[in-house]
Design a protein around this motif. Structure first.
Motif, PDB file in Angstrom:
ATOM      1  N   PRO A  84       0.789  -1.237   0.000  1.00 44.11           N
ATOM      2  CA  PRO A  84       0.000   0.000   0.000  1.00 44.11           C
ATOM      3  C   PRO A  84       0.822   1.288   0.000  1.00 44.11           C
ATOM      4  CG  PRO A  84      -1.009  -1.615   1.449  1.00 44.11           C
ATOM      5  CD  PRO A  84       0.293  -2.219   0.993  1.00 44.11           C
ATOM      6  N   CYS A  85       1.887   1.339   0.809  1.00 48.41           N
ATOM      7  CA  CYS A  85       2.622   2.615   0.893  1.00 48.41           C
ATOM      8  C   CYS A  85       3.287   2.962  -0.444  1.00 48.41           C
ATOM      9  CB  CYS A  85       3.653   2.589   2.029  1.00 48.41           C
ATOM     10  SG  CYS A  85       4.955   1.356   1.844  1.00 48.41           S
ATOM     11  N   ARG A  86       3.886   1.976  -1.107  1.00 50.58           N
ATOM     12  CA  ARG A  86       4.554   2.253  -2.386  1.00 50.58           C
ATOM     13  C   ARG A  86       3.551   2.497  -3.510  1.00 50.58           C
ATOM     14  NH1 ARG A  86      10.401   0.501  -3.586  1.00 50.58           N
ATOM     15  NH2 ARG A  86      11.338   0.538  -1.535  1.00 50.58           N
ATOM     16  N   ALA A  87       2.443   1.756  -3.489  1.00 49.45           N
ATOM     17  CA  ALA A  87       1.419   1.962  -4.523  1.00 49.45           C
ATOM     18  C   ALA A  87       0.865   3.385  -4.416  1.00 49.45           C
ATOM     19  CB  ALA A  87       0.294   0.940  -4.363  1.00 49.45           C
ATOM     20  N   ARG A  88       0.662   3.837  -3.186  1.00 50.98           N
ATOM     21  CA  ARG A  88       0.118   5.184  -2.978  1.00 50.98           C
ATOM     22  C   ARG A  88       1.100   6.254  -3.497  1.00 50.98           C
ATOM     23  NH1 ARG A  88      -2.251   9.363   0.497  1.00 50.98           N
ATOM     24  NH2 ARG A  88      -1.536  11.032  -0.830  1.00 50.98           N
ATOM     25  N   LEU A  89       2.394   6.075  -3.186  1.00 51.69           N
ATOM     26  CA  LEU A  89       3.398   7.063  -3.606  1.00 51.69           C
ATOM     27  C   LEU A  89       3.545   7.079  -5.133  1.00 51.69           C
ATOM     28  CD1 LEU A  89       6.041   6.373  -0.812  1.00 51.69           C
ATOM     29  CD2 LEU A  89       4.524   8.362  -0.997  1.00 51.69           C
TER      30      LEU A  89
END
Length: 707
Positions: free
Chosen positions: A229-234
């Motif tokens: 989630p964190c990388r997909a969001r960025l």
């Protein structure tokens, strides 16, 4: 507005003050001196903002153990040791050894090469207990650790169980990067959410600051994956900022008043009535989209993307006829003379069906012939002009240019697109065609300002092509099969390999193959390559097209657009040296007529993994879009389009190969937001402005309407 480095805009007029700390010089971070600054600049990191956007590319798992006996060498472990004694080097090239023991008497030796004795003594005084972390190895059956990564006093917190690994340039260490990142993260302001709240909830994405914190502190290798989630969001943040800019550019282009060019369909009906079979659904859909764009009072900017043999030529002609029906002219531009001449040959019979005049203009037209074309063009007696860059020359004037069609867009720069726009009394409608299937994610990131029409069906007359892989040790067998096919009247291409220039040029390889095949087949063989004079090249092509020659030996000059329906055999020598898209284009030169066609991929064994995947993909499918997806997975975005001329954005976090779906979502989101909130004045619009400043999309701000 704030500047990029080297700035065009002033800080006071734009960038929100909340972002100033992130856009200060990188040397304002603690521990970044002149050397570290120079090393970071090598990586394109000049500000704290760049550092927080540089995510770890790997990680080191450190297992905490109580006894050295529990280590599984070679393994990275962390344990508490007591320093027993030092063994200073007895000769210059010998290491300094420090003997230590764990709490149960297990021994381990710490080894240091070229280390200063006073530094080692201060770090590891005899009798002291230290928390030590590093890779354990066995040497003569004894455990040792060469240059431990961490030596800490016993009470300090242990290093993370999973330690991020950053990309480095010369002069940087992991410790310097980690320290710089931690300091840069403290400068993040409290961001308002700029992503659609429903999307955030549906995907389970953290906020921007939390996402950056998580991405820089992975707990395991799984946390480095692009879909956490964190990388997909960025990645989405980057894609959204990029698509907002493209949406603004698109809106600006659409504001340019075009002239409505509404045709009555009469000329098109004549062409369609004379065709041996009806157009495909995809062709009809594309023509309808183009005609609707041209009839509106907004200027058309459309990309027509078609697979090999999907029938772009017919769509281009029908589009040109819309302009002619409306009382104007059209121009079709191709990147090479061969292609321009060939387009003219292919379109001429269709233009005759419609009863319109089509002419070709290339650099080869000189003197009186050229002057006549220019006069007829300026006075409106030529309806459709086909040409190369020669169309850019100052003396080329149109009576009423309504439509400009550019073939093989990625070979034309944006500057040339603008130059061509200036040719009409008002900018003409623009249709860009590419025969290279581009994965959707790349098409959106490269051409997101354009509307897209896709030709993904083959016309009924196209034959399937049998594709075979064959080792080059069977060359004699291939030549013998070619002989028997040519005896029955077949025509064939023989494409010579791309050769490493240090050995021999591509041309030398082609000439050697031509000589060998000429010795076997005599006058039936011709050769074409890029360095031949144009008239010789055209003569060889004409002989092949007419059947005076049956075998055409070529370099990749025939890759795009060459159209001889009678050719049914394609031999590609050293096929493994070509890219997938290129192989697909070459194969598309056959299967254009009634005869069953074959493509022989001749390779030199042993094939490596890449070569094998490339050739088997081509053997197993003719779907250009599927082939393009595999090409993207194998080579990466810049290589697929050719970074030099691609105009592809450089994303620091977003990964077009693995996060393709996010780009489409970002485009839809950006266009919808602009429709609802044209000047980005709503709370979400204001947050998106902050995102665009953060992602350095400064140039887009002049396109935001004020009020």
């Amino acid at each position: 507005m704030a500047s990029h480095r080297g700035g065009r805009m002033t800080e006071s007029k734009g960038r929100p003050p909340a972002l100033f700390p992130l856009f200060a010089g990188i040397e304002t971070l603690p521990g970044i001196g002149p050397k570290a600054r120079a090393a970071l600049e090598q990586m394109g990191v000049t500000r704290p903002r760049d550092l927080v956007m540089t995510l770890p590319t790997g990680g080191i798992a450190r297992r905490r153990i109580a006894r050295i006996a529990d280590a599984r060498p070679p393994e990275i472990v962390t344990l508490t040791l007591t320093v027993s004694r030092h063994h200073a080097p007895t000769a210059r090239n010998r290491p300094w050894r420090v003997h230590c023991s764990d709490d149960e008497g297990g021994d381990v030796t710490l080894v240091f090469f070229r280390a200063r004795g006073d530094w080692i003594a201060s770090q590891l005084p005899v009798g002291a207990r230290r928390l030590v972390s590093g890779k354990t190895e066995l040497f003569d059956g004894l455990a040792q650790m060469i240059h431990p990564d961490h030596i800490l006093p016993e009470g300090d917190p242990p290093p993370a169980g999973f330690e991020p690994v950053y990309p480095l340039s010369a002069g940087l260490t992991q410790k310097m990067m980690a320290r710089g990142v931690e300091a840069a993260l403290t400068r993040l302001p409290d961001f308002a959410e700029w992503i659609d709240p429903q999307l955030v909830a549906a995907r389970g994405w953290p906020g921007m600051a939390a996402a950056l914190d998580q991405a820089h502190h992975p707990a395991s290798a799984r946390d480095l994956s692009p879909d956490v989630p964190c990388r997909a969001r960025l990645a989405y943040d980057e894609f959204l900022a990029h698509q907002m800019t493209l949406a603004l550019v698109r809106r600006e282009k659409r504001r340019l008043r075009g002239r409505p060019s509404a045709g009555d369909g009469g000329l098109r009906a004549r062409v369609l009535a004379g065709l041996p079979w009806p157009p495909t659904g995809a062709q009809s859909r594309a023509v309808a989209e183009i005609a609707a764009d041209m009839a509106s009072d907004r200027r058309m900017n459309r990309l027509l993307q078609g697979d090999v043999g999907a029938g772009k030529t017919l769509v281009a002609l029908l589009a040109a006829l819309v302009a002619v029906e409306a009382g104007g002219q059209a121009v079709l531009m191709a990147p090479t003379e061969i292609l321009a001449r060939q387009h003219a040959r292919a379109l001429e019979p269709l233009a005759r069906l419609a009863g319109v005049r089509l002419a070709a203009l290339t650099g080869r037209d000189k003197g009186e012939a050229r002057a006549m074309i220019l006069t007829d063009l300026a006075e409106g007696r030529i309806d459709i002009l086909v040409g190369t860059h020669a169309v850019f020359q100052k003396d080329v004037a149109f009576a009423d240019l309504r439509l400009a069609i550019i073939d093989e867009q990625h070979r034309f720069g944006v500057a040339q697109r603008l130059e061509l726009s200036a040719k009409g009394h008002e900018p003409p409608d623009m249709l860009i065609m590419t025969a290279t299937p581009i994965p959707r994610s790349l098409a959106l990131s490269q051409y997101g300002d354009l509307d897209l029409s896709v030709l993904d069906e083959k016309p009924p007359g196209r034959q399937p092509i049998t594709t075979v892989m064959i080792g080059d040790h069977r060359l004699d067998e291939v030549v013998a099969r070619l002989d028997s096919a040519m005896e029955k009247g077949a025509r064939a291409y023989w494409v010579c390999p791309l050769v490493d220039e240090s050995e021999v040029s591509d041309l030398t390889a082609a000439e050697a193959r031509f000589t060998a095949l000429r010795a076997r087949f005599g006058e039936r063989v011709r050769m074409v390559h890029g360095q031949m004079p144009a008239d010789q090249r055209d003569a060889a092509m004409a002989d092949f097209a007419s059947g005076r020659a049956q075998l055409l030996v070529a370099t990749t000059v025939i890759e795009v657009g060459v159209d001889v329906p009678e050719a049914t055999i394609m031999v590609i020598e050293r096929a493994e040296s070509f890219g997938l898209a290129q192989l697909h284009q070459l194969r598309g030169r056959v299967g254009r007529g009634q005869g069953a066609s074959t493509c022989l991929l001749m390779y030199h064994a042993p094939l490596n993994e890449t070569g094998t995947r490339r050739l088997t993909t081509l053997r197993d499918t003719e779907d250009g879009f599927r082939i393009a997806e595999v090409d993207l997975e194998m080579r990466g975005a810049g290589d697929v389009i050719g970074t030099a001329q691609s105009g592809l954005p450089r994303f620091r976090i977003g990964d077009l190969e693995h996060q393709a779906g996010l780009m489409a979502v970002a485009q839809t989101d950006a266009r919808a937001l602009l429709e609802r909130d044209p000047d980005l004045s709503s709370p979400r619009g204001q947050a998106v402005r902050m995102l665009m400043w953060l992602m350095q999309q400064d140039q887009a701000f002049r396109l935001i309407s004020v009020g």
